[in-house]
Design an enzyme around this catalytic site. Structure first.
Site, PDB file in Angstrom:
ATOM      1  N   LYS A  38      81.224  48.955  29.007  1.00  0.00           N
ATOM      2  CA  LYS A  38      81.505  47.856  28.024  1.00  0.00           C
ATOM      3  C   LYS A  38      80.638  46.841  28.295  1.00  0.00           C
ATOM      4  CE  LYS A  38      85.370  44.685  27.126  1.00  0.00           C
ATOM      5  NZ  LYS A  38      86.375  43.765  27.659  1.00  0.00           N
TER       6      LYS A  38
ATOM      7  N   GLY B 283      92.186  36.428  27.467  1.00  0.00           N
ATOM      8  CA  GLY B 283      93.314  35.948  28.127  1.00  0.00           C
ATOM      9  C   GLY B 283      94.092  34.996  27.766  1.00  0.00           C
TER      10      GLY B 283
ATOM     11  N   ALA C 273      90.789  41.427  23.488  1.00  0.00           N
ATOM     12  CA  ALA C 273      91.060  40.296  23.883  1.00  0.00           C
ATOM     13  C   ALA C 273      91.941  39.476  22.951  1.00  0.00           C
ATOM     14  CB  ALA C 273      89.539  39.227  23.830  1.00  0.00           C
ATOM     15  N   GLY C 274      92.578  38.565  23.847  1.00  0.00           N
ATOM     16  CA  GLY C 274      93.608  37.540  23.176  1.00  0.00           C
ATOM     17  C   GLY C 274      94.973  38.246  22.801  1.00  0.00           C
TER      18      GLY C 274
ATOM     19  N   ASN D 127      94.576  43.675  28.755  1.00  0.00           N
ATOM     20  CA  ASN D 127      94.677  43.145  30.215  1.00  0.00           C
ATOM     21  C   ASN D 127      95.625  42.374  30.598  1.00  0.00           C
ATOM     22  OD1 ASN D 127      92.354  42.191  32.677  1.00  0.00           O
ATOM     23  ND2 ASN D 127      94.282  43.298  33.004  1.00  0.00           N
ATOM     24  N   THR D 128      95.312  40.942  30.184  1.00  0.00           N
ATOM     25  CA  THR D 128      96.468  39.688  30.760  1.00  0.00           C
ATOM     26  C   THR D 128      97.783  39.837  30.282  1.00  0.00           C
ATOM     27  OG1 THR D 128      94.512  38.332  30.623  1.00  0.00           O
ATOM     28  CG2 THR D 128      96.564  37.233  30.749  1.00  0.00           C
TER      29      THR D 128
END
Lengths: 370, 256
Positions: free
Chosen positions: B95, B156, B182-183, B204-205
């Site tokens: 990645k 995040g 992301a996001g 992830n977050t």
């Protein structure tokens, strides 16, 4: 253009008056704002914010967890030398403090490194006094090359250097530099630093600019709490940070909150900062800056550190010795200051886990700067 | 089944390894998510230590590691990091993350394209993290990346699909899989990404910082399945006005 130009636009007394005139309404506005400004920061560090400590702490924890998760980064200082040609009223290494001086040799550094590695560390912070004849850029180059095989992350807290010197050290693997202005009160700065290169306020003030120009990965700022009004000094720190973030946008930033601790020949703090006020300050910084890394050293007590883990702090030291040779070579040499939390890294890591956080020992790799 | 380069995936939920309270919680969460592609930051693991805690907890036959270059600021640094990752983790999958701005972690399109071109030539399977820029996606395709990973909103931030208009263009134009990365802040965001045709999402977050990461991972797993199912079932068109069930031309269908 450097921060000096920006700094000269401010007047210490005006800033101070502005902070102390903030009201509960200003604090509420700051807490509810979508985008926060330095005026909001003034409100959050003002006496009026004391009654909002719990909501500030709740918000600080939420923002910290969103950005950093439930992690706590571990680092340890390695004091290379206590030689110093400065007179500073608050420091154990001060030139007028008649104690035996020591600078570690290569062999001695490796003995210290061996102990530090056995404690589990991968991030080391090299610390010295300011003795440009013996502890200079060439010495730092040698040290970085010597210890690079043992650490992923090498940081430094030493005297201010020139841009080209920083560039060379970064190329060798230096990750971050901590440089504390001590106080932004120019007149008081002179009183606390009457002799030596450190007495040049502007040279120190412009050090972060030189670091930014050199392309440092991370830099840490801070003031020595106890020298001057902490609220006003913190505003200037925040203004400095804001300027740096906008100017050197590829650099990360961290903050520390050293409070004056007893040392050999010590100065009594002019201004006392309570634990509640330090929590307020940590939360205020977090609320205006979600990305800021916030460190807490072993200057603080066990009880305080245990509870600050979940308030906004993101990195912590443990098992620290503040004297050159303190880990293995010469445990009895002069300390820079007394530490308060004497628990071992393993004990601190266990405490961090008990609180539902993960101690992070490695968060960088030397391969990035090959 | 989703195919990227030489691998096929049943799960369209890819996950990350940061921000967890412990490696054990991370492992339990990732297993609950059903994810088969898990990204791990090179800077967080000690590749020379066979007992590295994070890597030990990721050793499952169904989990493919996707090392990432988070922390690098230039194409040159990314190439070094990629070579280290390939050697140490025995995978040529990468990645590619180049975000010189540590505040918002927004990707550098110029350095990313440069690095992608170089790394593809060196035999890497590249999944680049990028802004939701349709032109950049096509340029990356041309240099041979295996998939593109446009962001939904800043990493995040949990703000969801702020870039949805551009994601739709990317999905429409792309010849390689599109992974929204992301996001993504909630299972409904993930479902929405799959509904509009994204091939997968990387989360992830939103999982790691949830009150109950394991339960949240299961919620995301189901959301991604539902989103994909909705996409394949072909959603009805949205209308800005009511559509009469007795249209004006209905009279043509019958005689008095």
């Amino acid at each position: 253009m450097s921060f000096k130009d920006k700094f000269e636009e401010y007047d210490w007394e005006e800033v101070k008056a502005s902070i102390y005139s903030k009201t509960g309404h200003d604090v509420q506005k700051a807490l509810l704002a979508q985008k926060r400004t330095l005026e909001d920061f003034k409100a959050l560090i003002s006496p009026a914010a004391a009654q909002f400590l719990e909501p500030m702490a709740q918000l600080s924890r939420k923002l910290t967890q969103k950005r950093f998760g439930k992690t706590m980064h571990m680092y340890i200082p390695l004091y290379l030398s206590n030689e110093c040609t400065n007179i500073c009223t608050y420091c154990g290494f001060s030139l007028d403090n008649k104690v035996r001086r020591k600078t570690l040799s290569k062999d001695e550094i490796l003995r210290e490194v061996e102990v530090i590695k056995s404690l589990g560390y991968d991030h080391v912070l090299l610390v010295t006094g300011e003795a440009n004849q013996t502890v200079h850029a060439a010495y730092f180059k040698e040290v970085i090359q010597l210890i690079k095989p043992y650490f992923s992350q090498i940081s430094m807290e030493v005297q201010p250097l020139e841009t080209t010197e920083y560039e060379e050290l970064i190329a060798l693997g230096l990750y971050s530099v901590l440089i504390y202005q001590e106080t932004y009160h120019k007149e008081d700065y002179k009183k606390h630093h009457p002799k030596g290169k450190k007495s040049n306020f502007n040279y120190r003030l412009e050090t972060p600019d030189r670091l930014g120009q050199a392309g440092i990965h991370k830099m840490g700022l801070g003031v020595l709490i106890g020298l001057e009004d902490w609220r006003t000094d913190s505003f200037f720190t925040a203004a400095h940070l804001q300027y740096l973030e906008r100017t050197y946008w590829q650099t990360r930033y961290s903050l520390s909150f050293p409070r004056l601790r007893p040392f050999s020949g010590g100065l009594e703090p002019k201004v006392e900062m309570t634990d509640r006020e330090l929590v307020q300050l940590i939360c205020a910084y977090r609320i205006i800056n979600e990305e800021l890394e916030i460190s807490l050293s072993t200057r603080e007590s066990e009880h305080f550190r245990d509870h600050c883990i979940q308030l906004g702090v993101t990195s912590i030291s443990a098992g620290s010795k503040t004297n050159p040779g303190g880990y293995a070579v010469e445990p009895e040499s002069l300390e820079q200051f007394e530490i308060s939390d004497e628990r071992s890294p393993a004990q601190i890591a266990a405490m961090i886990r008990e609180r539902g956080y993960e101690p992070v020992w490695k968060d960088w790799d030397q391969v990035f700067v090959q | 089944m989703l195919k990227i380069a030489d691998k096929t995936f049943e799960s369209r939920l890819f996950t990350g390894t940061g921000k967890f309270s412990s490696a054990a919680v991370m492992e339990e969460t990732l297993l609950a998510s059903g994810s088969e592609l898990v990204t791990v930051a090179l800077r967080r693991v000690d590749v020379n230590d066979p007992q590295d805690d994070m890597l030990l907890h990721l050793r499952h036959p169904q989990i493919h590691l996707l090392p990432n270059t988070s922390g690098v600021r230039t194409a040159k640094e990314a190439v070094f990091a990629a070579q280290l990752a390939r050697e140490a983790l025995e995978t040529n999958w990468l990645k590619l993350e180049i975000h010189p701005d540590p505040k918002y972690l927004l990707p550098d399109p110029i350095e990313t394209l440069k690095a992608a071109e170089e790394l593809v030539k060196l035999g890497f399977i590249i999944l680049p993290y990028i802004h939701a820029d349709p032109v950049l996606c096509k340029r990356l395709e041309e240099v041979g990346v295996a998939a593109v990973m446009p962001l939904g909103s800043p990493i995040g931030s949990n703000k969801g699909l702020k870039t949805i208009d551009f994601l739709e263009i990317i999905i429409e134009q792309s010849s390689v899989p599109v992974i929204v990365d992301a996001g993504i802040g909630s299972p409904s965001d993930a479902a929405k990404a799959l509904e509009i045709g994204a091939d997968a999402v990387l989360v992830n977050t939103a999982i790691a910082v949830a009150g109950d990461p394991v339960a949240m991972a299961e919620a995301f797993k189901m959301a991604v399945i539902a989103g994909r199912m909705a996409f394949e079932a072909r959603l009805g068109n949205q209308e800005n006005h009511a559509v009469a069930s007795s249209p004006l031309t209905a009279f043509l269908d019958y005689e008095l």
